[in-house]
Scaffold this motif. Structure first.
Motif, PDB file in Angstrom:
ATOM      1  N   ARG A  70       9.608 -13.920  -5.150  1.00 17.23           N
ATOM      2  CA  ARG A  70       9.883 -12.538  -5.166  1.00 17.23           C
ATOM      3  C   ARG A  70       8.557 -11.931  -5.401  1.00 17.23           C
ATOM      4  NH1 ARG A  70      12.524  -9.183  -9.895  1.00 17.23           N
ATOM      5  NH2 ARG A  70      10.425  -9.515 -11.172  1.00 17.23           N
ATOM      6  N   ALA A  71       7.663 -12.235  -6.124  1.00 21.38           N
ATOM      7  CA  ALA A  71       6.329 -11.500  -6.347  1.00 21.38           C
ATOM      8  C   ALA A  71       5.629 -11.706  -5.078  1.00 21.38           C
ATOM      9  CB  ALA A  71       5.588 -12.338  -7.476  1.00 21.38           C
ATOM     10  N   VAL A  72       5.689 -12.701  -4.450  1.00 20.83           N
ATOM     11  CA  VAL A  72       4.853 -12.791  -3.132  1.00 20.83           C
ATOM     12  C   VAL A  72       5.487 -11.920  -2.138  1.00 20.83           C
ATOM     13  CG1 VAL A  72       4.170 -14.316  -1.100  1.00 20.83           C
ATOM     14  CG2 VAL A  72       4.213 -15.146  -3.525  1.00 20.83           C
ATOM     15  N   LEU A  73       6.730 -11.698  -2.065  1.00 13.45           N
ATOM     16  CA  LEU A  73       7.413 -10.855  -1.065  1.00 13.45           C
ATOM     17  C   LEU A  73       7.083  -9.454  -1.462  1.00 13.45           C
ATOM     18  CD1 LEU A  73       9.304 -10.184   1.551  1.00 13.45           C
ATOM     19  CD2 LEU A  73      11.395 -10.295  -0.336  1.00 13.45           C
ATOM     20  N   ALA A  74       7.028  -8.907  -2.717  1.00  9.42           N
ATOM     21  CA  ALA A  74       6.847  -7.590  -3.308  1.00  9.42           C
ATOM     22  C   ALA A  74       5.426  -7.202  -2.867  1.00  9.42           C
ATOM     23  CB  ALA A  74       7.139  -7.492  -4.500  1.00  9.42           C
ATOM     24  N   ASN A  75       4.449  -8.260  -3.200  1.00 11.48           N
ATOM     25  CA  ASN A  75       3.196  -7.909  -2.822  1.00 11.48           C
ATOM     26  C   ASN A  75       3.111  -7.785  -1.270  1.00 11.48           C
ATOM     27  OD1 ASN A  75      -0.050  -8.532  -3.430  1.00 11.48           O
ATOM     28  ND2 ASN A  75       0.471  -9.753  -1.785  1.00 11.48           N
ATOM     29  N   VAL A  76       3.622  -8.800  -0.348  1.00 13.14           N
ATOM     30  CA  VAL A  76       3.478  -8.483   0.889  1.00 13.14           C
ATOM     31  C   VAL A  76       3.848  -7.151   1.577  1.00 13.14           C
ATOM     32  CG1 VAL A  76       4.387  -9.296   3.275  1.00 13.14           C
ATOM     33  CG2 VAL A  76       3.361 -10.885   1.611  1.00 13.14           C
ATOM     34  N   LEU A  77       4.968  -6.770   1.073  1.00 14.27           N
ATOM     35  CA  LEU A  77       5.739  -5.551   1.412  1.00 14.27           C
ATOM     36  C   LEU A  77       5.002  -4.311   0.979  1.00 14.27           C
ATOM     37  CD1 LEU A  77       9.473  -6.165   0.924  1.00 14.27           C
ATOM     38  CD2 LEU A  77       8.265  -5.956   3.076  1.00 14.27           C
ATOM     39  N   SER A  78       4.314  -4.207  -0.519  1.00 10.72           N
ATOM     40  CA  SER A  78       3.558  -3.336  -1.126  1.00 10.72           C
ATOM     41  C   SER A  78       2.267  -2.914  -0.119  1.00 10.72           C
ATOM     42  CB  SER A  78       3.063  -3.712  -2.366  1.00 10.72           C
ATOM     43  OG  SER A  78       2.540  -2.631  -3.171  1.00 10.72           O
ATOM     44  N   GLU A  79       1.636  -4.126   0.619  1.00 10.50           N
ATOM     45  CA  GLU A  79       0.223  -4.001   1.332  1.00 10.50           C
ATOM     46  C   GLU A  79       0.614  -3.388   2.677  1.00 10.50           C
ATOM     47  OE1 GLU A  79      -2.739  -6.893   3.171  1.00 10.50           O
ATOM     48  OE2 GLU A  79      -2.550  -7.115   1.332  1.00 10.50           O
ATOM     49  N   ILE A  80       1.955  -3.821   3.166  1.00 11.50           N
ATOM     50  CA  ILE A  80       2.093  -3.418   4.627  1.00 11.50           C
ATOM     51  C   ILE A  80       2.399  -1.840   4.615  1.00 11.50           C
ATOM     52  CG2 ILE A  80       3.988  -3.469   6.330  1.00 11.50           C
ATOM     53  CD1 ILE A  80       4.406  -6.474   5.726  1.00 11.50           C
ATOM     54  N   LEU A 136       0.126  -1.339   7.714  1.00 14.64           N
ATOM     55  CA  LEU A 136      -0.171  -2.473   8.671  1.00 14.64           C
ATOM     56  C   LEU A 136       1.029  -2.553   9.560  1.00 14.64           C
ATOM     57  CD1 LEU A 136      -1.252  -5.407   6.250  1.00 14.64           C
ATOM     58  CD2 LEU A 136      -2.673  -3.831   7.379  1.00 14.64           C
ATOM     59  N   GLY A 137       0.604  -3.066  10.960  1.00 20.95           N
ATOM     60  CA  GLY A 137       1.615  -3.422  11.941  1.00 20.95           C
ATOM     61  C   GLY A 137       1.175  -4.285  13.169  1.00 20.95           C
ATOM     62  N   LEU A 138       1.783  -4.236  14.082  1.00 19.43           N
ATOM     63  CA  LEU A 138       1.622  -5.024  15.079  1.00 19.43           C
ATOM     64  C   LEU A 138       0.392  -5.054  15.731  1.00 19.43           C
ATOM     65  CD1 LEU A 138       4.890  -4.774  17.299  1.00 19.43           C
ATOM     66  CD2 LEU A 138       4.482  -6.636  15.633  1.00 19.43           C
ATOM     67  N   GLN A 139      -0.276  -3.879  15.761  1.00 20.27           N
ATOM     68  CA  GLN A 139      -1.743  -3.508  16.079  1.00 20.27           C
ATOM     69  C   GLN A 139      -2.930  -4.313  15.591  1.00 20.27           C
ATOM     70  OE1 GLN A 139       0.155  -1.470  14.575  1.00 20.27           O
ATOM     71  NE2 GLN A 139      -1.423  -0.488  13.069  1.00 20.27           N
ATOM     72  N   GLY A 192       3.522  -8.759  11.556  1.00 20.23           N
ATOM     73  CA  GLY A 192       3.436  -8.907  13.113  1.00 20.23           C
ATOM     74  C   GLY A 192       2.068  -9.016  13.622  1.00 20.23           C
ATOM     75  N   GLY A 193       0.865  -8.951  12.784  1.00 21.63           N
ATOM     76  CA  GLY A 193      -0.278  -8.668  13.305  1.00 21.63           C
ATOM     77  C   GLY A 193      -0.696 -10.302  13.622  1.00 21.63           C
ATOM     78  N   ARG A 194      -2.346 -10.030  13.494  1.00 17.65           N
ATOM     79  CA  ARG A 194      -2.752 -11.808  13.944  1.00 17.65           C
ATOM     80  C   ARG A 194      -3.844 -11.729  12.928  1.00 17.65           C
ATOM     81  NH1 ARG A 194      -6.259 -11.909  19.504  1.00 17.65           N
ATOM     82  NH2 ARG A 194      -6.585 -14.123  19.554  1.00 17.65           N
ATOM     83  N   VAL A 195      -4.165 -13.184  12.650  1.00 16.97           N
ATOM     84  CA  VAL A 195      -5.028 -13.399  11.719  1.00 16.97           C
ATOM     85  C   VAL A 195      -6.018 -14.597  12.378  1.00 16.97           C
ATOM     86  CG1 VAL A 195      -5.378 -14.533   9.349  1.00 16.97           C
ATOM     87  CG2 VAL A 195      -3.648 -13.109   9.825  1.00 16.97           C
ATOM     88  N   LEU A 221     -12.326  -1.186  14.028  1.00 18.54           N
ATOM     89  CA  LEU A 221     -12.111  -1.000  12.490  1.00 18.54           C
ATOM     90  C   LEU A 221     -11.415   0.057  12.083  1.00 18.54           C
ATOM     91  CD1 LEU A 221     -15.263  -3.228  11.403  1.00 18.54           C
ATOM     92  CD2 LEU A 221     -12.908  -3.915  11.363  1.00 18.54           C
ATOM     93  N   ARG A 222     -10.308   0.130  11.670  1.00 18.37           N
ATOM     94  CA  ARG A 222      -9.618   0.971  10.758  1.00 18.37           C
ATOM     95  C   ARG A 222     -10.192   1.267   9.532  1.00 18.37           C
ATOM     96  NH1 ARG A 222      -4.728   1.338   9.209  1.00 18.37           N
ATOM     97  NH2 ARG A 222      -3.996  -0.871   9.390  1.00 18.37           N
ATOM     98  N   PHE A 223     -10.570   0.159   8.756  1.00 15.64           N
ATOM     99  CA  PHE A 223     -11.489   0.132   7.411  1.00 15.64           C
ATOM    100  C   PHE A 223     -11.724  -1.010   7.173  1.00 15.64           C
ATOM    101  CE2 PHE A 223      -7.134  -1.567   6.395  1.00 15.64           C
ATOM    102  CZ  PHE A 223      -7.377  -2.195   5.272  1.00 15.64           C
ATOM    103  N   VAL A 224     -12.755  -1.015   6.231  1.00 14.30           N
ATOM    104  CA  VAL A 224     -13.325  -2.203   5.785  1.00 14.30           C
ATOM    105  C   VAL A 224     -13.238  -2.156   4.223  1.00 14.30           C
ATOM    106  CG1 VAL A 224     -15.534  -3.674   5.380  1.00 14.30           C
ATOM    107  CG2 VAL A 224     -15.011  -2.933   7.582  1.00 14.30           C
ATOM    108  N   MET A 225     -12.716  -3.284   3.550  1.00 13.67           N
ATOM    109  CA  MET A 225     -12.570  -3.048   2.093  1.00 13.67           C
ATOM    110  C   MET A 225     -13.590  -4.211   1.582  1.00 13.67           C
ATOM    111  SD  MET A 225      -9.126  -2.577  -0.159  1.00 13.67           S
ATOM    112  CE  MET A 225      -8.750  -1.069   0.305  1.00 13.67           C
TER     113      MET A 225
END
Length: 238
Positions: free
Chosen positions: A18-28, A33-36, A62-65, A112-116
């Motif tokens: 649950r924590a991992v899923l919440a983290n993932v959705l929170s960042e998206i 974040l998106g397919l691009q 759906g992005g690329r790593v 680059l949209r951003f660098v953090m």
């Protein structure tokens, strides 16, 4: 995921599905974040940043790593240009190494949209060369026990001038994260410091860890009434 090696013996932070899923959705949602989106992984995959700041959110969206066996600053810059990476997350030392390459001033960083930057405070002199190239370079904050997506600078709502003005800030909470500043050792609901006054950062939300593996004493010290006491000192502005 093991945490706290900089302050003592590492402790195993247990992160539920649950924590991992919440983290993932929170960042998206927060990073939009998106397919691009494409990123090259700079942090190791035994680290919370490798898994939960880059890999899983991007894959889920759906992005690329792009994964490399080792960090090479020159190769990283070439990959950013060739693969049209849209975001980067790394530690200040990594960006400093990129600035020291002959490629930095001539590679194409326009995708680059951003660098953090995270894991440690980033000096302004490391950020400025990216700003001069038109890149939104900002800082963020996270802790393994917190998910770790906790605070970020919303670069898409800020002008370049505002980013430069607030370069020391780590921003606002991710969408599912709650953040609070408290006097160290005090109840989280009471005695909150005034704007500009230093206090300890507290984090809560569905993305926080469940506790330390087989370490109830450390768990009780860090996780109190649903709040993670980070041990990090911050100030909140108006």
């Amino acid at each position: 995921l093991y945490s706290g090696g900089t302050t003592g013996l590492p402790k195993g932070a247990v992160l539920s599905h649950r924590a991992v899923l919440a983290n993932v959705l929170s960042e998206i949602i927060s990073w939009q974040l998106g397919l691009q989106d494409v990123s090259v992984l700079l942090l190791p995959m035994f680290h919370t940043g490798g898994w939960l700041l880059v890999n899983l959110p991007l894959i889920f969206a759906g992005g690329r790593v792009l994964i490399s066996r080792t960090f090479d600053p020159e190769r990283t810059l070439r990959v950013v240009a060739e693969k049209r990476c849209t975001l980067l997350f790394g530690a200040p030392t990594m960006y400093h190494m990129m600035l020291g390459t002959a490629d930095f001033s001539r590679v194409d960083l326009s995708s680059l949209r951003f660098v953090m930057s995270g894991a440690a405070p980033c000096p302004r002199q490391v950020m400025e060369p990216f700003w001069e190239r038109g890149v939104s370079f900002v800082q963020g904050y996270g802790i393994t026990e917190g998910g770790p997506n906790n605070l970020y600078m919303p670069w898409y709502d800020l002008t370049p001038e505002q980013i430069r003005e607030r370069w020391q800030s780590v921003g606002i909470p991710f969408v599912y994260c709650r953040a609070r500043v408290a006097y160290p050792g005090g109840p989280p609901e009471e005695g909150r410091p005034r704007p500009g006054e230093l206090g300890e950062l507290l984090l809560s939300g569905p993305q926080v860890f469940s506790g330390y593996w087989r370490n109830p004493e450390a768990t009780a010290d860090t996780l109190r009434e649903g709040w993670v006491w980070t041990g990090d000192i911050v100030a909140q502005d108006e």
